[in-house]
Design a protein around this motif. Structure first.
Motif, PDB file in Angstrom:
ATOM      1  N   SER A 134      -8.912   4.924  20.387  1.00  0.00           N
ATOM      2  CA  SER A 134      -7.875   4.319  21.216  1.00  0.00           C
ATOM      3  C   SER A 134      -8.415   3.049  21.837  1.00  0.00           C
ATOM      4  O   SER A 134      -9.581   2.989  22.226  1.00  0.00           O
ATOM      5  N   GLY A 135      -7.574   2.045  21.903  1.00  0.00           N
ATOM      6  CA  GLY A 135      -7.975   0.800  22.542  1.00  0.00           C
ATOM      7  C   GLY A 135      -8.679  -0.163  21.605  1.00  0.00           C
ATOM      8  O   GLY A 135      -9.023  -1.274  21.999  1.00  0.00           O
ATOM      9  N   SER A 136      -8.895   0.233  20.354  1.00  0.00           N
ATOM     10  CA  SER A 136      -9.639  -0.633  19.432  1.00  0.00           C
ATOM     11  C   SER A 136      -8.740  -1.681  18.776  1.00  0.00           C
ATOM     12  O   SER A 136      -9.244  -2.587  18.116  1.00  0.00           O
ATOM     13  N   GLY A 137      -7.418  -1.543  18.934  1.00  0.00           N
ATOM     14  CA  GLY A 137      -6.524  -2.570  18.409  1.00  0.00           C
ATOM     15  C   GLY A 137      -5.662  -2.131  17.230  1.00  0.00           C
ATOM     16  O   GLY A 137      -5.056  -2.964  16.557  1.00  0.00           O
ATOM     17  N   LYS A 138      -5.571  -0.824  17.022  1.00  0.00           N
ATOM     18  CA  LYS A 138      -4.777  -0.323  15.882  1.00  0.00           C
ATOM     19  C   LYS A 138      -3.309  -0.735  15.980  1.00  0.00           C
ATOM     20  O   LYS A 138      -2.732  -1.231  15.017  1.00  0.00           O
ATOM     21  N   SER A 139      -2.724  -0.491  17.156  1.00  0.00           N
ATOM     22  CA  SER A 139      -1.296  -0.811  17.298  1.00  0.00           C
ATOM     23  C   SER A 139      -1.071  -2.314  17.176  1.00  0.00           C
ATOM     24  O   SER A 139      -0.105  -2.756  16.541  1.00  0.00           O
ATOM     25  N   THR A 140      -1.964  -3.075  17.746  1.00  0.00           N
ATOM     26  CA  THR A 140      -1.869  -4.532  17.636  1.00  0.00           C
ATOM     27  C   THR A 140      -1.894  -4.954  16.171  1.00  0.00           C
ATOM     28  O   THR A 140      -1.077  -5.760  15.718  1.00  0.00           O
ATOM     29  N   LEU A 141      -2.819  -4.371  15.419  1.00  0.00           N
ATOM     30  CA  LEU A 141      -2.936  -4.695  13.999  1.00  0.00           C
ATOM     31  C   LEU A 141      -1.660  -4.325  13.242  1.00  0.00           C
ATOM     32  O   LEU A 141      -1.153  -5.107  12.424  1.00  0.00           O
ATOM     33  N   LEU A 142      -1.109  -3.140  13.531  1.00  0.00           N
ATOM     34  CA  LEU A 142       0.116  -2.722  12.852  1.00  0.00           C
ATOM     35  C   LEU A 142       1.287  -3.623  13.220  1.00  0.00           C
ATOM     36  O   LEU A 142       2.113  -3.949  12.365  1.00  0.00           O
ATOM     37  N   HIS A 143       1.361  -4.019  14.478  1.00  0.00           N
ATOM     38  CA  HIS A 143       2.450  -4.916  14.885  1.00  0.00           C
ATOM     39  C   HIS A 143       2.342  -6.273  14.197  1.00  0.00           C
ATOM     40  O   HIS A 143       3.350  -6.853  13.813  1.00  0.00           O
ATOM     41  N   ILE A 144       1.118  -6.764  14.051  1.00  0.00           N
ATOM     42  CA  ILE A 144       0.938  -8.054  13.379  1.00  0.00           C
ATOM     43  C   ILE A 144       1.257  -7.923  11.891  1.00  0.00           C
ATOM     44  O   ILE A 144       1.958  -8.757  11.323  1.00  0.00           O
ATOM     45  N   ALA A 145       0.783  -6.847  11.274  1.00  0.00           N
ATOM     46  CA  ALA A 145       1.085  -6.623   9.853  1.00  0.00           C
ATOM     47  C   ALA A 145       2.581  -6.446   9.637  1.00  0.00           C
ATOM     48  O   ALA A 145       3.107  -6.792   8.581  1.00  0.00           O
ATOM     49  N   GLY A 146       3.278  -5.895  10.632  1.00  0.00           N
ATOM     50  CA  GLY A 146       4.716  -5.647  10.517  1.00  0.00           C
ATOM     51  C   GLY A 146       5.569  -6.812  10.979  1.00  0.00           C
ATOM     52  O   GLY A 146       6.788  -6.689  11.069  1.00  0.00           O
ATOM     53  N   LEU A 147       4.924  -7.939  11.284  1.00  0.00           N
ATOM     54  CA  LEU A 147       5.614  -9.157  11.724  1.00  0.00           C
ATOM     55  C   LEU A 147       6.399  -8.936  13.013  1.00  0.00           C
ATOM     56  O   LEU A 147       7.407  -9.609  13.263  1.00  0.00           O
ATOM     57  N   LEU A 148       5.942  -7.998  13.813  1.00  0.00           N
ATOM     58  CA  LEU A 148       6.572  -7.771  15.120  1.00  0.00           C
ATOM     59  C   LEU A 148       5.884  -8.605  16.193  1.00  0.00           C
ATOM     60  O   LEU A 148       6.416  -8.802  17.270  1.00  0.00           O
ATOM     61  N   GLU A 149       4.677  -9.049  15.873  1.00  0.00           N
ATOM     62  CA  GLU A 149       3.872  -9.809  16.822  1.00  0.00           C
ATOM     63  C   GLU A 149       3.165 -10.890  16.014  1.00  0.00           C
ATOM     64  O   GLU A 149       2.854 -10.678  14.839  1.00  0.00           O
ATOM     65  N   HIS A 150       2.890 -12.032  16.651  1.00  0.00           N
ATOM     66  CA  HIS A 150       2.157 -13.112  15.983  1.00  0.00           C
ATOM     67  C   HIS A 150       0.664 -12.944  16.194  1.00  0.00           C
ATOM     68  O   HIS A 150       0.234 -12.501  17.250  1.00  0.00           O
ATOM     69  N   SER A 151      -0.110 -13.351  15.203  1.00  0.00           N
ATOM     70  CA  SER A 151      -1.551 -13.461  15.420  1.00  0.00           C
ATOM     71  C   SER A 151      -1.816 -14.840  16.030  1.00  0.00           C
ATOM     72  O   SER A 151      -0.979 -15.739  15.943  1.00  0.00           O
ATOM     73  N   ASP A 152      -2.974 -14.999  16.661  1.00  0.00           N
ATOM     74  CA  ASP A 152      -3.337 -16.307  17.217  1.00  0.00           C
ATOM     75  C   ASP A 152      -3.963 -17.190  16.151  1.00  0.00           C
ATOM     76  O   ASP A 152      -3.873 -18.411  16.206  1.00  0.00           O
ATOM     77  N   GLU A 153      -4.639 -16.557  15.202  1.00  0.00           N
ATOM     78  CA  GLU A 153      -5.202 -17.274  14.048  1.00  0.00           C
ATOM     79  C   GLU A 153      -5.055 -16.375  12.834  1.00  0.00           C
ATOM     80  O   GLU A 153      -4.909 -15.174  12.968  1.00  0.00           O
ATOM     81  N   GLY A 154      -5.170 -16.985  11.666  1.00  0.00           N
ATOM     82  CA  GLY A 154      -5.156 -16.200  10.445  1.00  0.00           C
ATOM     83  C   GLY A 154      -3.784 -16.124   9.816  1.00  0.00           C
ATOM     84  O   GLY A 154      -2.820 -16.703  10.323  1.00  0.00           O
ATOM     85  N   GLU A 155      -3.706 -15.427   8.704  1.00  0.00           N
ATOM     86  CA  GLU A 155      -2.466 -15.367   7.936  1.00  0.00           C
ATOM     87  C   GLU A 155      -2.139 -13.924   7.551  1.00  0.00           C
ATOM     88  O   GLU A 155      -3.041 -13.108   7.336  1.00  0.00           O
ATOM     89  N   VAL A 156      -0.860 -13.650   7.496  1.00  0.00           N
ATOM     90  CA  VAL A 156      -0.359 -12.347   7.053  1.00  0.00           C
ATOM     91  C   VAL A 156       0.521 -12.592   5.838  1.00  0.00           C
ATOM     92  O   VAL A 156       1.523 -13.305   5.937  1.00  0.00           O
ATOM     93  N   PHE A 157       0.110 -12.043   4.692  1.00  0.00           N
ATOM     94  CA  PHE A 157       0.903 -12.181   3.469  1.00  0.00           C
ATOM     95  C   PHE A 157       1.658 -10.881   3.215  1.00  0.00           C
ATOM     96  O   PHE A 157       1.054  -9.813   3.168  1.00  0.00           O
ATOM     97  N   ILE A 158       2.955 -10.980   3.063  1.00  0.00           N
ATOM     98  CA  ILE A 158       3.767  -9.820   2.708  1.00  0.00           C
ATOM     99  C   ILE A 158       4.273 -10.055   1.291  1.00  0.00           C
ATOM    100  O   ILE A 158       4.971 -11.044   1.037  1.00  0.00           O
ATOM    101  N   ALA A 159       3.910  -9.168   0.377  1.00  0.00           N
ATOM    102  CA  ALA A 159       4.271  -9.332  -1.028  1.00  0.00           C
ATOM    103  C   ALA A 159       3.897 -10.742  -1.516  1.00  0.00           C
ATOM    104  O   ALA A 159       4.652 -11.382  -2.238  1.00  0.00           O
TER     105      ALA A 159
END
Ligand code: ADP
Ligand code: ADP
Length: 225
Positions: A42-67
């Motif tokens: 808990s607290g390691s950033g799992k939910s944050t990672l899932l939200h970013i992967a799900g395009l619910l939240e923006h990352s500050d740097e980097g890219e998310v490719f969907i398909a």
């Protein structure tokens, strides 16, 4: 192309004067049909990672490719469109709509996407039947057990035939036996549909049944054996 690819994803939260860097350059690629367990404290950033992967939240740097498609610079409306078309979500608590039946809960996202009532209901019925809920189609969530509710949530997440399934502790709220059944149904459907899945779980035994296991260590993603 990968169903999901993350490249150098960084996410910071401001904490008063300073910034807390939760994700510090996360790289991850998941192929179609592959299931990946995200096992981390808990607290390691799992939910944050899932939200970013799900395009619910923006990352500050980097890219998310969907398909295969980069999403970081897209307008919100386009990100929402991609999310609805390609991504299904399952949460620890089901978030089903209480005033609607199991069938309606699963059919609705498809009707929102433009399928006819008839097509949406037919697919919803198929999915729920596959998940062992053929006798529960007209039940409302409150009339279903916890495991049944979660199976309806799984059907809903897969209703639009997404490329990517994201789940945050999908069985965290269930007793061990029910959790086992629901997880079994989930992994079977992942295989049957060929969706790519990223599933956060604390349950190592369930994680052991998936294709890959990853963890977050100091904000980076590390592959486990
Ligand atoms: P996990 O799902 O692994 O428990 P989270 O992604 O929810 O972790 O949170 C990781 C860290 O980021 C936690 O320390 C949390 O307090 C912090 N955090 C999460 N969301 C926010 C936010 N919106 N603002 C500030 N800090 C946040
Ligand atoms: P809808 O079609 O109901 O408007 P969206 O396209 O906004 O839904 O979101 C798609 C999925 O993302 C839904 O499963 C929804 O529950 C989930 N979702 C939307 N916003 C958030 C959020 N801020 N945090 C977590 N999940 C969200």
């Amino acid at each position: 192309t990968y169903a999901l690819a993350l490249a150098g994803v960084v996410r910071r939260y401001s904490e008063g004067e300073s910034a807390l860097e939760i994700l510090r350059g996360v790289d991850l690629a998941i192929s179609q049909g592959q299931s990946v367990a995200l096992v981390a404290p808990s607290g390691s950033g799992k939910s944050t990672l899932l939200h970013i992967a799900g395009l619910l939240e923006h990352s500050d740097e980097g890219e998310v490719f969907i398909a295969g498609r980069p999403t970081a610079r897209l307008a919100d409306a386009e990100r929402t469109r991609i999310r609805r078309q390609h991504i299904g979500f399952i949460y620890q608590f089901h978030h089903l709509l209480g005033e609607f039946s199991a069938l309606e809960n699963v059919a609705m996202p498809q009707m929102i996407r433009g399928l006819s009532h008839k097509e949406a209901n037919a697919r919803a019925k198929d999915l729920l039947t596959y998940l062992g809920l053929a006798a529960r189609l007209t039940h409302r969530p409150s009339e279903l057990s916890g495991g049944e509710q979660q199976r309806v949530a799984i059907a809903r997440a897969l209703a639009n035939a997404p490329r990517l399934l994201l789940a945050d502790e999908p069985t965290g709220n269930l007793d061990p036996k029910t959790s086992d059944h629901v997880f079994g149904a989930l992994t079977e459907l992942v295989q049957a549909t060929g969706v790519a899945a990223l599933i956060a779980t604390h349950n190592l035994e369930l994680a052991g049944r998936m294709d890959r296991r990853v963890t977050l260590r100091d904000g980076k993603l590390v592959e486990l054996a």
